[in-house]
Design an enzyme around this catalytic site. Structure first.
Site, PDB file in Angstrom:
ATOM      1  N   CYS A   1      -5.096 -12.023 -13.425  1.00  0.00           N
ATOM      2  CA  CYS A   1      -4.445 -13.227 -12.902  1.00  0.00           C
ATOM      3  C   CYS A   1      -3.732 -13.989 -14.039  1.00  0.00           C
ATOM      4  CB  CYS A   1      -5.458 -14.095 -12.164  1.00  0.00           C
ATOM      5  SG  CYS A   1      -4.694 -15.317 -11.068  1.00  0.00           S
TER       6      CYS A   1
ATOM      7  N   HIS B   1      -8.013 -10.529  -8.358  1.00  0.00           N
ATOM      8  CA  HIS B   1      -9.337 -10.634  -8.989  1.00  0.00           C
ATOM      9  C   HIS B   1     -10.214  -9.434  -8.623  1.00  0.00           C
ATOM     10  CE1 HIS B   1      -8.980 -14.689 -10.707  1.00  0.00           C
ATOM     11  NE2 HIS B   1      -8.152 -14.897  -9.701  1.00  0.00           N
TER      12      HIS B   1
ATOM     13  N   GLU C   1     -13.090  -8.821  -9.827  1.00  0.00           N
ATOM     14  CA  GLU C   1     -14.512  -9.130  -9.977  1.00  0.00           C
ATOM     15  C   GLU C   1     -15.162  -9.681  -8.714  1.00  0.00           C
ATOM     16  OE1 GLU C   1     -12.168 -12.716 -11.488  1.00  0.00           O
ATOM     17  OE2 GLU C   1     -11.968 -10.542 -11.415  1.00  0.00           O
TER      18      GLU C   1
END
Length: 517
Positions: A88, A176, A178
Site C-alpha cells: 500500500c 493488504h 496480511e
C-alpha cells in the site's frame, strides 16, 4: 552443542509507516517460522545491514507520499541488494522514491476488490490464480511506475495494483496481503519470504525458550528477581519461564484483592506454587480493598482506588524483601509497538511499574517483549503449563470491580463470579473457548420484575459480552449460536441467586468499549 542466538535465524524486518495492520504483517511472517520484527521507518541502511535480514517489508500507512512531512525512507536501503516488498503506502513510497508518480485517486478503494494477475512470470503471484479477491484501503494510487519495473496485476480502479523489479528484487502491491479478506494473502507473502528472499523456516518457540533461559541466567547471575503475579496469562508465563531459568532466585508476590474470578486464587497457587514450585508470597487484601470501595459508584474512582491500593500493597510487600536487584514484567511486543516501536521508550514508560517508589532501583527483565499474545500462549503450552492458565480469558487490572457496575459489594461479586463461571464452562463445552476472543458476564445493576415458581421476583439482570478482535483496538460482537446462549441463560437463572433476566450485548467497538466500565 553451541547455544543459538538471533544471528542463527533468518529474519524479515518490517518498517513501520503507521498502518493499523502492521502487527499482522509481522505475525504472518512469524507464523511461517521466520522471525520478524517491526522497526521505525527511520531505520537506516547501515542499521539494517547489521541486522542482515533476508528481506524488508515497507508497511502501509495513512499519509500521502507527496505531502511535506510524509514518512520517508533512507534511499541507501534500495542499494543494499536485500529484497523489498512495499504494501500500500510502501508500494507508493517505492514508486515515488525511484522516479514513478503517485497521485490522489478520484475513486478511493476501501474493502474487497477483484484483481487480475497480468504477468504469468510474476514472482509474487507464482502458482496463484489469475483472478483474486483482495483487501484495498487507499486514497492514493501509482499513476506511473519507475524505470525497470513491470506491472504484474491490475484492478478496475488501480491499473498498477502490483509491480516488480526482478533485477533489483523490489516489489510493490497496492492491497493488504496480511488481512484475512485477501484471498491468497498468505501465499503472496510466502512467495516473497521463501521464493524471493530465500528465507528458511528455522524459528521455533523451543529455540526461543532456550535462548531466553540462557539470556536470563547471564543477566541475573546469582541475584534475585521480583515478579508481581496477577493470575493472568502474561505474568504466569513469565513466572514459569523465569523459574525454569533461575529457580528460587525468583520471588513472586500475588495480591488477592477479592476481585478475581471464581477459583482463580486457588488455581494460581496450586498450579504455579504447587506444580511449578514458584516461591509465591500470597497477600490476602480482600477486606482492605472492599473497605476502600464501599459506597463508590463512579467507574474512574473505582479504577483509581483499586490501582492505588494494589500499588500500596505491592510496595509494602516489596520493601520487606532484601537483596532484590531485578523486576520482571510481562511486557509484550504489542506494548513496545504501541510505544512507538522503541524498546527504550517502553522501558522508560514502564520503568516505575505499578508506581513503585523512586528509591527502589530495579533493573528490568522483560522476557516476553518480542512476542505477541498468541505466541505467549504457545510458549506457555511448550513450558507445560495447564490449559486453564494458558487459555485464560483476558482480564482487566481492576478485575471484577469494573464488571460490577456501580458500587461493589460481596453479594454482587458473587453473582458475577458464579455467572461468569457458567459462561466459561458452556463455551468450553461448545468449543468456543478458543474461537471467541473475549467473553464474560457483567452486572449492570438493573433490577426487573420476573416470575419464578409461583412468586413474583424483583432481581438483577446479568449481561453477557462476547467479542472477536485481532488487537483489541476494534472488536465485533460474536455471533454465538442461540441454543448455546439459551443454555447459558437457563443455567444462570436457575443456579445463580438473585438473577431473573439475561441480556446479550450486540454492540461492537466502536461505539462501545469491550468492558462496560
Amino acid at each position: 552443542m553451541a547455544q543459538k542466538d538471533m544471528q542463527d535465524f533468518d529474519k524479515i524486518i518490517v518498517l513501520d509507516y503507521g498502518s493499523q495492520y502492521n502487527q499482522l504483517i509481522t505475525r504472518r511472517i512469524r507464523e511461517f517460522g521466520i522471525f520478524s520484527e517491526l522497526l521505525p521507518n527511520t531505520t537506516t541502511a547501515a542499521e539494517i545491514k547489521k541486522i542482515a535480514p533476508k528481506g524488508i517489508i515497507f508497511s502501509g500507512g495513512p499519509m500521502s507520499v507527496y505531502d511535506g512531512g510524509a514518512f520517508s525512507v533512507d534511499p541507501e536501503i534500495f542499494e543494499l541488494g536485500i529484497p523489498i516488498l512495499g504494501i500500500c503506502y510502501g508500494m507508493q513510497l517505492i514508486s515515488f522514491k525511484n522516479g514513478g508518480n503517485v497521485e490522489a485517486s478520484t475513486e478511493r478503494e476501501y474493502g474487497k476488490a477483484e484483481i487480475t494477475v497480468t504477468d504469468k512470470d510474476s514472482d509474487l503471484f507464482k502458482g496463484l490464480p489469475e483472478k483474486q479477491t483482495v483487501w484495498m484501503s487507499h486514497g492514493d494510487k501509482v499513476t506511473a511506475i519507475p524505470e525497470g519495473y513491470v506491472t504484474v496485476a491490475e484492478s478496475d480502479n488501480t491499473p498498477f495494483t502490483a509491480i516488480e523489479n526482478r533485477d533489483k528484487h523490489i516489489y510493490g502491491i497496492q492491497f493488504h496481503t496480511e488481512v484475512q479478506n485477501t484471498e491468497f494473502g498468505n501465499d503472496i507473502l510466502k512467495n516473497f519470504a521463501f521464493g524471493v528472499c530465500g528465507a528458511q523456516d528455522n524459528w521455533t518457540m523451543n529455540d526461543f525458550i532456550d535462548m531466553q533461559i540462557e539470556k536470563i541466567r547471564e543477566q541475573v547471575g546469582d541475584k534475585k528477581v521480583l515478579l508481581g503475579l496477577s493470575g493472568g496469562v502474561d505474568s504466569s508465563v513469565v513466572g514459569v519461564l523465569l523459574h525454569r531459568a533461575i529457580g528460587d532466585q525468583l520471588v513472586s508476590i500475588f495480591v488477592d484483592h477479592g476481585l478475581l474470578r471464581k477459583g482463580e486464587v486457588e488455581q494460581v497457587m496450586e498450579s504455579l506454587g504447587g506444580k511449578f514450585g514458584l516461591n509465591i508470597i500470597q497477600v490476602d487484601a480482600k477486606e482492605r480493598f472492599m473497605s476502600k470501595l464501599a459506597g463508590v459508584s463512579d467507574p474512574e474512582k473505582k479504577r483509581k482506588i483499586i490501582g492505588n491500593e494494589f500499588i500500596q500493597v505491592f510496595d509494602e510487600e516489596a520493601t520487606k524483601l532484601n537483596g532484590i536487584d531485578f523486576l520482571a514484567q510481562g511486557t509484550l511486543y504489542t506494548d513496545i509497538i504501541e510505544s512507538g516501536t522503541s524498546t527504550a521508550t517502553t522501558i522508560k514508560s514502564h520503568h516505575n511499574v505499578g508506581g513503585l517508589p523512586e528509591d527502589m532501583q530495579f533493573s528490568l527483565i522483560e522476557p516476553l517483549n518480542t512476542l505477541f499474545k498468541d505466541e505467549v500462549r504457545d510458549l506457555g503450552e511448550k513450558l507445560g503449563m495447564p490449559y486453564e492458565l494458558v487459555w485464560r480469558q483476558p482480564f482487566p487490572g481492576p478485575g471484577l470491580g469494573i464488571r460490577v457496575l456501580g458500587e461493589v459489594t460481596e453479594d454482587k461479586l458473587k453473582i458475577v463470579r458464579d455467572s461468569d463461571l457458567i459462561l466459561r464452562e458452556e463455551f468450553a463445552l461448545a468449543g468456543l473457548d478458543k474461537t471467541v476472543w473475549q467473553y464474560f458476564t457483567v452486572l449492570p445493576g438493573i433490577r426487573s420484575v420476573g416470575v419464578m415458581g409461583d412468586g413474583r421476583t424483583y432481581d438483577y439482570t446479568v449481561g453477557i459480552r462476547a467479542v472477536n478482535s485481532i488487537d483489541g483496538m476494534t472488536a465485533d460482537f460474536s455471533r454465538i449460536p442461540w441454543d448455546i446462549l439459551q443454555k447459558v441463560s437457563v443455567r444462570i437463572v436457575n443456579e445463580v441467586d438473585h438473577v431473573n433476566r439475561i441480556v446479550y450485548d450486540i454492540t461492537s467497538k466502536p461505539p462501545s468499549t469491550v468492558e462496560w466500565e
